[in-house]
Motif scaffolding. Structure first.
Motif, PDB file in Angstrom:
ATOM      1  N   GLU A   1       0.834  -1.212   0.000  1.00 49.02           N
ATOM      2  CA  GLU A   1       0.000   0.000   0.000  1.00 49.02           C
ATOM      3  C   GLU A   1       0.863   1.255   0.000  1.00 49.02           C
ATOM      4  N   HIS A   2       1.914   1.257   0.817  1.00 50.48           N
ATOM      5  CA  HIS A   2       2.817   2.415   0.869  1.00 50.48           C
ATOM      6  C   HIS A   2       3.523   2.615  -0.477  1.00 50.48           C
ATOM      7  N   ILE A   3       3.947   1.515  -1.079  1.00 44.60           N
ATOM      8  CA  ILE A   3       4.630   1.589  -2.378  1.00 44.60           C
ATOM      9  C   ILE A   3       3.663   2.076  -3.456  1.00 44.60           C
ATOM     10  N   LYS A   4       2.455   1.518  -3.477  1.00 44.65           N
ATOM     11  CA  LYS A   4       1.457   1.916  -4.480  1.00 44.65           C
ATOM     12  C   LYS A   4       1.093   3.394  -4.349  1.00 44.65           C
ATOM     13  N   LYS A   5       1.042   3.870  -3.129  1.00 43.37           N
ATOM     14  CA  LYS A   5       0.743   5.294  -2.908  1.00 43.37           C
ATOM     15  C   LYS A   5       1.823   6.157  -3.563  1.00 43.37           C
ATOM     16  N   ARG A   6       3.065   5.742  -3.446  1.00 46.55           N
ATOM     17  CA  ARG A   6       4.174   6.475  -4.058  1.00 46.55           C
ATOM     18  C   ARG A   6       4.178   6.300  -5.585  1.00 46.55           C
ATOM     19  N   LEU A   7       3.802   5.118  -6.049  1.00 49.40           N
ATOM     20  CA  LEU A   7       3.794   4.841  -7.493  1.00 49.40           C
ATOM     21  C   LEU A   7       2.768   5.685  -8.245  1.00 49.40           C
ATOM     22  N   LYS A   8       1.626   5.902  -7.634  1.00 51.92           N
ATOM     23  CA  LYS A   8       0.550   6.670  -8.275  1.00 51.92           C
ATOM     24  C   LYS A   8       0.215   6.114  -9.661  1.00 51.92           C
ATOM     25  N   ASP A   9       0.046   4.821  -9.761  1.00 53.25           N
ATOM     26  CA  ASP A   9      -0.334   4.134 -11.007  1.00 53.25           C
ATOM     27  C   ASP A   9       0.724   4.191 -12.111  1.00 53.25           C
ATOM     28  N   ARG A  10       1.950   4.573 -11.780  1.00 54.83           N
ATOM     29  CA  ARG A  10       3.004   4.567 -12.796  1.00 54.83           C
ATOM     30  C   ARG A  10       3.489   3.141 -13.036  1.00 54.83           C
ATOM     31  N   LYS A  11       4.012   2.899 -14.228  1.00 61.83           N
ATOM     32  CA  LYS A  11       4.622   1.613 -14.539  1.00 61.83           C
ATOM     33  C   LYS A  11       5.930   1.512 -13.766  1.00 61.83           C
ATOM     34  N   PHE A  12       6.293   0.278 -13.397  1.00 59.27           N
ATOM     35  CA  PHE A  12       7.518   0.110 -12.615  1.00 59.27           C
ATOM     36  C   PHE A  12       8.188  -1.215 -12.932  1.00 59.27           C
ATOM     37  N   ILE A  13       9.470  -1.256 -12.611  1.00 58.67           N
ATOM     38  CA  ILE A  13      10.282  -2.461 -12.758  1.00 58.67           C
ATOM     39  C   ILE A  13      10.597  -2.948 -11.352  1.00 58.67           C
ATOM     40  N   LEU A  14      10.360  -4.213 -11.123  1.00 56.33           N
ATOM     41  CA  LEU A  14      10.559  -4.792  -9.798  1.00 56.33           C
ATOM     42  C   LEU A  14      11.906  -5.494  -9.720  1.00 56.33           C
ATOM     43  N   LEU A  15      12.678  -5.153  -8.707  1.00 54.81           N
ATOM     44  CA  LEU A  15      13.900  -5.897  -8.407  1.00 54.81           C
ATOM     45  C   LEU A  15      13.480  -7.004  -7.458  1.00 54.81           C
ATOM     46  N   ASP A  16      13.548  -8.232  -7.953  1.00 60.35           N
ATOM     47  CA  ASP A  16      12.924  -9.350  -7.259  1.00 60.35           C
ATOM     48  C   ASP A  16      13.802 -10.590  -7.347  1.00 60.35           C
ATOM     49  N   LEU A  17      13.869 -11.322  -6.270  1.00 61.96           N
ATOM     50  CA  LEU A  17      14.641 -12.560  -6.229  1.00 61.96           C
ATOM     51  C   LEU A  17      14.237 -13.503  -7.363  1.00 61.96           C
ATOM     52  N   TRP A  18      12.969 -13.473  -7.757  1.00 61.76           N
ATOM     53  CA  TRP A  18      12.462 -14.384  -8.789  1.00 61.76           C
ATOM     54  C   TRP A  18      12.484 -13.762 -10.181  1.00 61.76           C
ATOM     55  N   GLY A  19      13.075 -12.582 -10.304  1.00 55.95           N
ATOM     56  CA  GLY A  19      13.154 -11.923 -11.603  1.00 55.95           C
ATOM     57  C   GLY A  19      14.240 -12.521 -12.480  1.00 55.95           C
ATOM     58  N   LYS A  20      14.372 -11.954 -13.662  1.00 50.73           N
ATOM     59  CA  LYS A  20      15.361 -12.427 -14.630  1.00 50.73           C
ATOM     60  C   LYS A  20      16.746 -11.914 -14.240  1.00 50.73           C
ATOM     61  N   GLU A  21      17.701 -12.828 -14.219  1.00 50.96           N
ATOM     62  CA  GLU A  21      19.082 -12.426 -13.952  1.00 50.96           C
ATOM     63  C   GLU A  21      19.706 -11.906 -15.241  1.00 50.96           C
ATOM     64  N   LEU A  22      20.400 -10.786 -15.131  1.00 51.43           N
ATOM     65  CA  LEU A  22      21.057 -10.171 -16.274  1.00 51.43           C
ATOM     66  C   LEU A  22      22.527  -9.941 -15.957  1.00 51.43           C
ATOM     67  N   THR A  23      23.364 -10.035 -16.970  1.00 54.12           N
ATOM     68  CA  THR A  23      24.744  -9.596 -16.795  1.00 54.12           C
ATOM     69  C   THR A  23      24.729  -8.069 -16.761  1.00 54.12           C
ATOM     70  N   SER A  24      25.837  -7.472 -16.415  1.00 56.62           N
ATOM     71  CA  SER A  24      25.908  -6.008 -16.398  1.00 56.62           C
ATOM     72  C   SER A  24      25.664  -5.435 -17.792  1.00 56.62           C
ATOM     73  N   ILE A  25      26.183  -6.088 -18.806  1.00 59.67           N
ATOM     74  CA  ILE A  25      25.976  -5.616 -20.182  1.00 59.67           C
ATOM     75  C   ILE A  25      24.511  -5.780 -20.585  1.00 59.67           C
ATOM     76  N   GLU A  26      23.901  -6.896 -20.223  1.00 64.11           N
ATOM     77  CA  GLU A  26      22.476  -7.090 -20.520  1.00 64.11           C
ATOM     78  C   GLU A  26      21.619  -6.054 -19.787  1.00 64.11           C
ATOM     79  N   TYR A  27      21.977  -5.756 -18.551  1.00 65.59           N
ATOM     80  CA  TYR A  27      21.234  -4.738 -17.806  1.00 65.59           C
ATOM     81  C   TYR A  27      21.390  -3.372 -18.477  1.00 65.59           C
ATOM     82  N   ALA A  28      22.583  -3.064 -18.953  1.00 66.08           N
ATOM     83  CA  ALA A  28      22.803  -1.790 -19.654  1.00 66.08           C
ATOM     84  C   ALA A  28      21.895  -1.698 -20.880  1.00 66.08           C
ATOM     85  N   ARG A  29      21.797  -2.768 -21.638  1.00 66.75           N
ATOM     86  CA  ARG A  29      20.931  -2.778 -22.829  1.00 66.75           C
ATOM     87  C   ARG A  29      19.456  -2.678 -22.428  1.00 66.75           C
TER      88      ARG A  29
END
Length: 153
Positions: free
Chosen positions: A57-85
């Motif tokens: 709820e606190h996060i959503k209040k700050r987001l105000k319906d904006r799109k976001f990217i989640l840093l999550d343990l279950w997310g896709k792992e990227l190399t530094s170069i892949e993250y840059a792209r």
């Protein structure tokens, strides 16, 4: 380019110098802002689901319906170069990029389900505070890669 990071809690004093260092370095490439929102409660008196929902709820209040990217343990792992792209492609699509890190207990499923993308910093588990520092460092590194600049001096 504007980049915002939203994270529950606050930063420990011992991590503040690293935080300040990378925010200063990143400001050369983008306007970076980090917003710490209130934690969801006390694990000694409340159950995990309740805490996660309150943090969401606190996060959503700050987001105000904006799109976001989640840093999550279950997310896709990227190399530094892949993250840059990934960052470069996202910059080309959005006028601002909002990233979210979960609190000490992780992230509520309601946020996980609505994320534009999910990225993992590692298969290892880090404190949410360390994730802030790792995110800032990797984002700085990504900009250095995109600008074809040396990272080490």
């Amino acid at each position: 380019m504007k980049i915002e990071l939203i994270v529950p809690g606050k930063l420990s004093k011992h991590l503040q110098p690293a935080f300040d260092y990378y925010v200063e370095k990143l400001n050369r490439f983008a306007k970076i802002s980090v917003h710490f929102v209130e934690l969801g409660g006390d694990l000694n008196t409340e159950d995990e689901k309740t805490i996660l929902k309150k943090e969401a709820e606190h996060i959503k209040k700050r987001l105000k319906d904006r799109k976001f990217i989640l840093l999550d343990l279950w997310g896709k792992e990227l190399t530094s170069i892949e993250y840059a792209r990934f960052l470069e492609n996202t910059i080309n699509k959005l006028s601002e990029i909002v990233f979210v890190i979960g609190g000490p207990l992780g992230i509520d499923d309601s946020l996980r389900e609505n994320a534009l993308a999910k990225i993992s910093l590692s298969k290892m588990t880090f404190t949410h505070e360390m994730c802030v520092i790792l995110f800032l460092e990797q984002t700085f590194r990504a900009f250095k890669i995109l600008k074809n600049e040396k990272y080490h001096y």
